[in-house]
Design an enzyme around this catalytic site. Structure first.
Site, PDB file in Angstrom:
ATOM      1  N   HIS A  17      -8.702   1.405  -1.937  1.00 45.38           N
ATOM      2  CA  HIS A  17      -9.303   1.805  -0.655  1.00 45.38           C
ATOM      3  C   HIS A  17     -10.811   1.519  -0.670  1.00 45.38           C
ATOM      4  CE1 HIS A  17      -5.939   5.054  -0.691  1.00 45.38           C
ATOM      5  NE2 HIS A  17      -5.592   4.184   0.232  1.00 45.38           N
ATOM      6  N   ARG A  90      -1.470  -4.963   1.063  1.00 47.50           N
ATOM      7  CA  ARG A  90      -1.038  -5.403  -0.269  1.00 47.50           C
ATOM      8  C   ARG A  90       0.119  -6.385  -0.101  1.00 47.50           C
ATOM      9  NH1 ARG A  90      -0.706   0.719  -1.849  1.00 47.50           N
ATOM     10  NH2 ARG A  90      -0.338   0.608   0.381  1.00 47.50           N
ATOM     11  N   SER A 128      -1.871   5.401  -3.837  1.00 46.95           N
ATOM     12  CA  SER A 128      -2.151   6.820  -4.101  1.00 46.95           C
ATOM     13  C   SER A 128      -0.924   7.472  -4.756  1.00 46.95           C
ATOM     14  CB  SER A 128      -2.467   7.550  -2.792  1.00 46.95           C
ATOM     15  OG  SER A 128      -3.602   6.987  -2.182  1.00 46.95           O
TER      16      SER A 128
END
Ligand code: ADP
Length: 164
Positions: A17, A90, A128
């Site tokens: 991020h 991604r 995450s």
């Protein structure tokens, strides 16, 4: 002045991020990191902690602001005077979901445009979710999240995991 908004749940913020924040903030006048209050997935960190971790991580970037929000992302974007949403992509995992969300957002707010940044190669496999799993199992988080995020994660898992 071009203001852009980078929305997400950031549970917690990762170096992937932060890479997007740094690259996007170098191109636009102002970037607002918008932290979504109640995403449609289980959340580990409360909103204020997610905001605090990002704020600390981007403290050296004067044109970046971190704000919590609730409700429709496109409404938040309009309310802060922006017309541009930033997202990170991604290689394998993000395209379909982002495409679907972009189509819905376009319907809701035709004036808001999406700008996607390709994830840098070293962060392609970083999420995450994976960070929390690695931390829970005692793995090393170096290079994956800022040091203060690693510390908060480790403390949190010590609290929630049952004592042996
Ligand atoms: P979501 O907004 O779907 O809850 P996140 O908060 O994890 O997901 O991510 C916010 C945005 O950052 C999304 O566009 C996501 O694709 C992107 N992102 C997540 N991890 C990375 C990474 N490692 N590299 C680049 N972009 C990423």
């Amino acid at each position: 002045m071009t203001v852009v908004v980078y929305p997400g749940s950031f549970d917690p913020v990762t170096n992937g991020h932060i890479d997007i924040i740094r690259r996007a903030s170098a191109l636009f006048d102002k970037l607002i990191v918008a932290v979504y209050d109640t995403p449609d997935k289980s959340i580990f960190f409360p909103l204020d902690e997610r905001v605090e971790m990002i704020t600390k991580a981007v403290a050296d970037l004067p044109n970046v602001e971190v704000k919590p929000y609730t409700g429709l992302t496109v409404d938040f974007i309009r309310n802060v005077g922006s017309k541009i949403m930033i997202r990170g992509l991604r290689m394998n995992s993000d395209f379909e979901a982002e495409f679907e969300m972009a189509a819905m957002n376009k319907k809701l707010a035709p004036d808001v445009e999406l700008v996607c940044f390709m994830a840098s190669s070293q962060y392609q496999c970083l999420s995450s979710k994976l960070i929390k799993e690695v931390c829970r199992l005692g793995g090393c988080l170096e290079g994956l999240v800022p040091q203060h995020v690693a510390t908060v994660l480790q403390e949190k898992f010590l609290q929630v995991l049952p004592k042996p």
